[in-house]
Design an enzyme around this catalytic site. Structure first.
Site, mmCIF file in Angstrom:
data_model
loop_
_atom_site.group_PDB
_atom_site.id
_atom_site.type_symbol
_atom_site.label_atom_id
_atom_site.label_comp_id
_atom_site.label_asym_id
_atom_site.label_seq_id
_atom_site.Cartn_x
_atom_site.Cartn_y
_atom_site.Cartn_z
ATOM 1 N N LYS A 162 6.139 -5.116 -11.043
ATOM 2 C CA LYS A 162 5.719 -3.895 -9.941
ATOM 3 C C LYS A 162 5.057 -2.705 -10.769
ATOM 4 O O LYS A 162 5.643 -2.661 -11.784
ATOM 5 C CB LYS A 162 6.969 -3.499 -9.068
ATOM 6 N N GLY A 200 8.710 -0.866 14.230
ATOM 7 C CA GLY A 200 7.545 -0.881 13.312
ATOM 8 C C GLY A 200 6.436 -2.291 13.799
ATOM 9 O O GLY A 200 6.721 -3.160 13.395
ATOM 10 N N VAL A 201 5.521 -1.755 14.504
ATOM 11 C CA VAL A 201 4.451 -2.713 14.970
ATOM 12 C C VAL A 201 3.045 -2.347 14.325
ATOM 13 O O VAL A 201 2.246 -2.206 14.930
ATOM 14 C CB VAL A 201 4.374 -3.107 16.298
ATOM 15 N N GLY A 202 3.130 -2.356 12.946
ATOM 16 C CA GLY A 202 1.998 -2.120 12.233
ATOM 17 C C GLY A 202 1.528 -3.645 11.792
ATOM 18 O O GLY A 202 1.293 -4.478 12.568
ATOM 19 N N VAL A 261 2.338 -6.209 9.925
ATOM 20 C CA VAL A 261 3.555 -7.431 10.123
ATOM 21 C C VAL A 261 4.027 -7.477 11.625
ATOM 22 O O VAL A 261 4.048 -8.283 12.263
ATOM 23 C CB VAL A 261 4.592 -7.511 9.154
ATOM 24 N N TYR A 302 3.132 -6.389 14.404
ATOM 25 C CA TYR A 302 1.797 -6.589 15.406
ATOM 26 C C TYR A 302 1.836 -8.259 15.652
ATOM 27 O O TYR A 302 2.175 -8.830 16.405
ATOM 28 C CB TYR A 302 0.801 -6.078 15.136
HETATM 29 P P1 NAD Z 1 2.448 -0.688 7.993
HETATM 30 O O1 NAD Z 1 2.556 0.416 7.389
HETATM 31 O O2 NAD Z 1 1.255 -1.711 8.702
HETATM 32 O O3 NAD Z 1 3.387 -1.025 9.446
HETATM 33 C C1 NAD Z 1 4.521 -0.281 9.587
HETATM 34 C C2 NAD Z 1 4.543 0.364 10.968
HETATM 35 O O4 NAD Z 1 5.984 0.844 11.061
HETATM 36 C C3 NAD Z 1 3.538 1.386 11.403
HETATM 37 O O5 NAD Z 1 3.018 1.104 12.736
HETATM 38 C C4 NAD Z 1 4.487 2.713 11.461
HETATM 39 O O6 NAD Z 1 3.974 3.597 12.445
HETATM 40 C C5 NAD Z 1 5.858 2.114 11.728
HETATM 41 N N1 NAD Z 1 6.780 2.986 11.433
HETATM 42 C C6 NAD Z 1 7.141 4.091 10.409
HETATM 43 N N2 NAD Z 1 8.240 4.593 10.595
HETATM 44 C C7 NAD Z 1 8.901 4.159 11.509
HETATM 45 C C8 NAD Z 1 10.229 4.451 12.156
HETATM 46 N N3 NAD Z 1 10.753 5.294 11.742
HETATM 47 N N4 NAD Z 1 10.364 3.841 13.206
HETATM 48 C C9 NAD Z 1 9.413 3.046 14.132
HETATM 49 N N5 NAD Z 1 8.314 2.635 13.294
HETATM 50 C C10 NAD Z 1 8.033 3.129 11.963
HETATM 51 O O7 NAD Z 1 3.270 -1.899 7.199
HETATM 52 P P2 NAD Z 1 3.322 -3.621 7.010
HETATM 53 O O8 NAD Z 1 2.128 -4.088 6.217
HETATM 54 O O9 NAD Z 1 3.246 -4.055 8.524
HETATM 55 O O10 NAD Z 1 4.993 -3.715 6.456
HETATM 56 C C11 NAD Z 1 5.892 -3.527 6.881
HETATM 57 C C12 NAD Z 1 7.046 -3.591 6.212
HETATM 58 O O11 NAD Z 1 7.245 -5.055 5.616
HETATM 59 C C13 NAD Z 1 7.111 -2.690 4.863
HETATM 60 O O12 NAD Z 1 8.522 -2.421 4.679
HETATM 61 C C14 NAD Z 1 6.622 -3.720 3.726
HETATM 62 O O13 NAD Z 1 6.942 -3.240 2.584
HETATM 63 C C15 NAD Z 1 7.185 -4.899 4.338
HETATM 64 N N6 NAD Z 1 6.466 -6.127 3.846
HETATM 65 C C16 NAD Z 1 5.081 -6.405 4.120
HETATM 66 C C17 NAD Z 1 4.489 -7.353 3.703
HETATM 67 C C18 NAD Z 1 3.093 -7.646 4.214
HETATM 68 O O14 NAD Z 1 2.636 -8.603 4.091
HETATM 69 N N7 NAD Z 1 2.086 -6.457 4.915
HETATM 70 C C19 NAD Z 1 4.824 -8.590 3.139
HETATM 71 C C20 NAD Z 1 6.348 -8.088 2.464
HETATM 72 C C21 NAD Z 1 6.923 -7.136 3.069
#
Ligand code: NAD
Length: 356
Positions: free
Chosen positions: A83, A183-185, A187, A189
């Protein structure tokens, strides 16, 4: 409090090596922790964040690098774990100069470490990195470009959820299950989309009203306020926002039967495992569940077909069932045994794969 001892900390996490780069000209201050290259190059994202001290940044890199080794070995990828952490400068800074200098840092490690995206870095950053070094994955332009891994992460989470439901809630079907997504970002979503397609009832919560409303409109999801999330009845709680959300307090409030989400490092501390047991909530270890993105990035980097990524993601289901069975036979919960299982695999697996 005793002074922080960097090498003791590294030993505690069985970290293989740590590299530092300070570049006065660009302002780059970065750490790359390589937990292991035993099974292949150490692949792991680059985080850019504001840290209270260099000590905190180093700890973050070391801890996260170990997690990447565990994630890779649990899904049988010929990769190690590493990392990178870039300490975000306070005030205005030249991002391009910092990223270029970081790319050179990665390049100088000659393939021992492959960088990718993490919180605070973007695909655009990776595209810049890719102009300086081949040791990058998850970029969208140029050779070995892969694009957004999030749909693959979500598919893996779905597979793992199915395994947990099969094992802990037998005879239940998606049509009579409620999943609460925090959290519907990226992943969350896609996870909501896949669950909707299967007929599950979906509840979502997000600090972004736009993100939550999108799911309400597209997937008929119910939206709950972020302050009410831990009091919302559901069958499966899926943390897909932040790490550290499972505290003794939040778990005691949570009316869920299973916890299965994509967020890294969901347990705030190890004492939470006891609270989960007392509350009879089945927590699915995050790094086994959320490996779909790593699998996709690996396949893109080594120019393997995405059908291979899909097949490897399907394996999350039987892998978790095996872990659940082992935990039952050892009379422990999966979170208590998973690091041991990962360590055993890490010491056993001897595949070394060099990039093409
Ligand atoms: P992202 O930033 O796109 O989405 C996160 C969402 O969470 C956002 O919509 C944000 O507004 C929301 N959020 C933040 N704080 C919040 C709270 N207190 N309550 C509710 N919602 C809240 O991130 P992502 O890429 O979707 O990843 C989500 C998680 O999964 C992260 O912890 C990331 O490390 C982990 N992860 C992601 C991937 C990937 O492929 N993107 C892979 C492995 C792990």
């Amino acid at each position: 409090m005793p002074a922080f001892d960097l090498f003791d900390y590294a030993r505690q996490f069985n970290n293989q090596e740590i590299h530092f780069k300070y570049d006065a000209e660009s302002g780059l201050a970065a750490v790359i922790a390589i937990h292991s290259t035993r099974n292949g190059p150490a692949l792991g994202g680059c985080r850019m964040a504001t840290y209270a001290s260099t000590e905190r940044a180093v700890q973050d890199a070391i801890r996260l690098a170990q997690g990447m080794s565990y994630k890779a070995v649990m899904c049988g990828l010929p990769l190690g774990g590493g990392k990178a952490v870039i300490m975000k400068p306070s005030g205005a800074f030249n991002r391009r100069a910092i990223i270029n200098s970081f790319a050179q840092f990665v390049h100088d490690l000659n393939g021992r470490y492959i960088t990718s995206i993490d919180s605070g870095t973007s695909v655009e950053d990776l595209n810049w990195v890719a102009q300086h070094t081949a040791w990058v994955a998850g970029h969208t332009k140029g050779k070995r470009a892969g694009g957004d891994p999030s749909p693959y992460t979500a598919r893996g989470v779905l597979k793992g959820m199915e395994a947990a439901i099969h094992y802990y809630l037998p005879n239940r079907r998606w049509l009579d299950l409620t999943v609460l997504i925090q959290g519907v970002g990226h992943v969350g979503y896609y996870l909501a989309k896949y669950l909707y397609e299967r007929g599950a009832k979906i509840i979502v919560s997000d600090v972004s009203v736009t993100a939550a409303q999108r799911c309400a409109q597209e997937f008929n999801a119910q939206v709950v306020d972020v302050n009410q999330i831990y009091r919302t009845p559901c069958d499966v709680f899926s943390p897909c926002a932040l790490g550290g959300v499972l505290t003794e307090e939040s778990v005691r409030l949570l009316p869920a039967k299973i916890i299965a989400g994509s967020a890294n490092n969901q347990l705030a501390n190890l004492a939470v495992i006891d609270t989960l047991k007392q509350c009879n909530i089945h927590y699915v270890p995050d790094y086994v569940l959320n490996a779909g993105g790593l699998i996709q990035v690996y396949c893109a980097h080594y120019e393997l077909p995405m059908s291979e990524a899909d097949a490897r993601i399907d394996e999350i289901y039987p892998r978790l069932l095996e872990l659940f069975r082992q935990s039952t036979s050892e009379q422990k919960v999966p979170a208590e045994i998973v690091d041991k299982v990962a360590n055993e695999k890490l010491n056993r697996q001897e595949v070394i794969l060099e990039p093409n």
